[in-house]
Design a protein around this motif. Structure first.
Motif, PDB file in Angstrom:
ATOM      1  N   THR B  57     -12.644  38.824  61.036  1.00 39.77           N
ATOM      2  CA  THR B  57     -11.444  39.647  60.886  1.00 39.77           C
ATOM      3  C   THR B  57     -10.867  39.380  59.495  1.00 39.77           C
ATOM      4  N   GLN B  68      -4.710  41.721  65.601  1.00 39.63           N
ATOM      5  CA  GLN B  68      -4.382  40.318  65.308  1.00 39.63           C
ATOM      6  C   GLN B  68      -3.526  39.673  66.402  1.00 39.63           C
ATOM      7  N   TYR B 117      -8.029  29.823  61.276  1.00 41.00           N
ATOM      8  CA  TYR B 117      -8.358  31.036  60.513  1.00 41.00           C
ATOM      9  C   TYR B 117      -9.183  30.554  59.329  1.00 41.00           C
TER      10      TYR B 117
END
Lengths: 165, 197
Positions: B57, B68, B117
């Protein structure tokens, strides 16, 4: 008098949107079935079908190449179709203003069937769903590419090698 | 001569097949990627994981943005059940500046991401997986066997209207010891941003 006023409006309309798809006559296909039956045609015309959206930067970048390629095709049996995959909520807010601003004369339609998994493979088995992507159709022949074109010559070479193959 | 060269190049680009990635049943490769906290993260770090949800992503792609919050909810829901969600940004920030490491940190903070992330610096990981777009999800079992590849659900624009929650259904199948059906789905997404060679 009323007739003349209408005539004026018509003329203004025609001047503003020279023969292309205007925001006003934009065809929206709610189902892939409808889209397939009117756009994915198998005849003696070569269809250059580009999948794009206003939110897709590389797509927006290559649209002018498709437009200028379209303008060079003249009387050849080649038809460029720009298929917008814009979000349904953004058709009025983003897509229509974008089309009005750019005056593209290549035929533009919207494929609004959001059940992507049901139809992406019907366009091509190899398509992952990333855009930009372009499909060429001519009779029983087809070719698909998931890439960004660099110029109208790039498109022209791709179509030529397809039709002469 | 030049023309011939251009012709050959364009021919090559037409004939080259897409990236070969994983298929369900393949064993995925572990990676070591830098998280927004600065820490290097590998799947090997999670000894007790029941499975891994790897989602390619990014910050900029409107499709990725629409998902998200859903990815964050998935992490909140499945972390306690032993699943590790790892989000990987595969884009080259030189092509898409909004996908820089600094902006990843900013987005994670702003959205309160509860998952690592990670940044695929040098773009070595996404081609191995065969990710082609954002978002693009992969579900792996504890032995890194690929169980599911594709979309998170069937409605990007509105989570509440999603009829098929593909990824969650796949996790459910994994929990039940069965293979997910479908094991591959497709969705529209943003192409992964790579420098032109």
């Amino acid at each position: 008098m009323k007739f003349i006023t209408h005539l004026h409006i018509c003329i203004i309309f025609l001047l503003a949107f020279p023969k292309g798809t205007s925001a006003q006559n934009l065809r929206i296909f709610d189902t892939f079935e409808e889209f397939k039956n009117s756009i994915l045609l198998h005849n003696d015309t070569t269809y250059v079908i580009n999948f794009w959206a206003t939110w897709c930067k590389p797509c927006v970048k290559e649209l002018p190449y498709f437009e200028s390629y379209h303008r060079t095709t003249g009387k050849q049996k080649i038809k460029v179709i720009l298929v917008s995959l814009d979000f349904n909520k953004q058709i009025d807010t983003h897509l229509k203003p974008f089309l009005s601003k750019n005056h593209y004369t290549a035929h533009t339609v919207v494929l609004a069937d959001k059940n992507f998994n049901s139809w992406i493979s019907e366009i091509d088995e190899s398509w992952s769903g990333a855009i930009p992507a372009t499909l060429l159709l001519s009779g029983d022949k087809r070719s698909f590419v998931e890439k960004e074109f660099e110029s109208s010559e790039d498109i022209s070479q791709y179509v030529d090698s397809f039709t002469h193959h | 001569m030049n023309l011939l060269f251009i012709f050959i190049i364009s021919f090559l680009s037409i004939e080259t097949p897409g990236i070969n990635g994983y298929q369900p049943g393949d064993k995925a490769t572990d990676f070591s990627l830098k998280s927004i906290t600065g820490k290097m993260v590998s799947m090997a770090d999670y000894k007790d994981a029941r499975g891994f949800i790897v989602v390619f992503t990014c910050n900029h792609c409107p499709f990725a943005v629409m998902y998200q919050d859903r990815i964050n909810e998935l992490a909140k829901k499945y972390t306690p059940k032993g699943y590790v969600l790892l989000a990987v940004n595969p884009n080259d920030p030189a092509v898409q500046p909004a996908d820089s490491y600094a902006f990843m940190q900013e987005r994670a903070k702003e959205k309160g991401f509860v998952f690592p992330y990670l940044f695929d610096e040098g773009q070595k990981v996404y081609p191995q997986y065969g990710a082609t777009k954002t978002p693009h999800a992969f579900l792996l079992d504890r032995n890194l066997i690929v169980k599911y590849i594709g979309a998170i659900d069937d409605n990007a624009e509105d989570a509440s209207l999603a009829k098929e929650k593909y990824l969650e259904n796949a996790i459910m199948s994994l929990e039940n010891g069965t293979d997910p059906v479908p094991s591959i789905t497709k969705a529209i997404g943003c192409s992964i941003k790579v420098k032109k060679s």
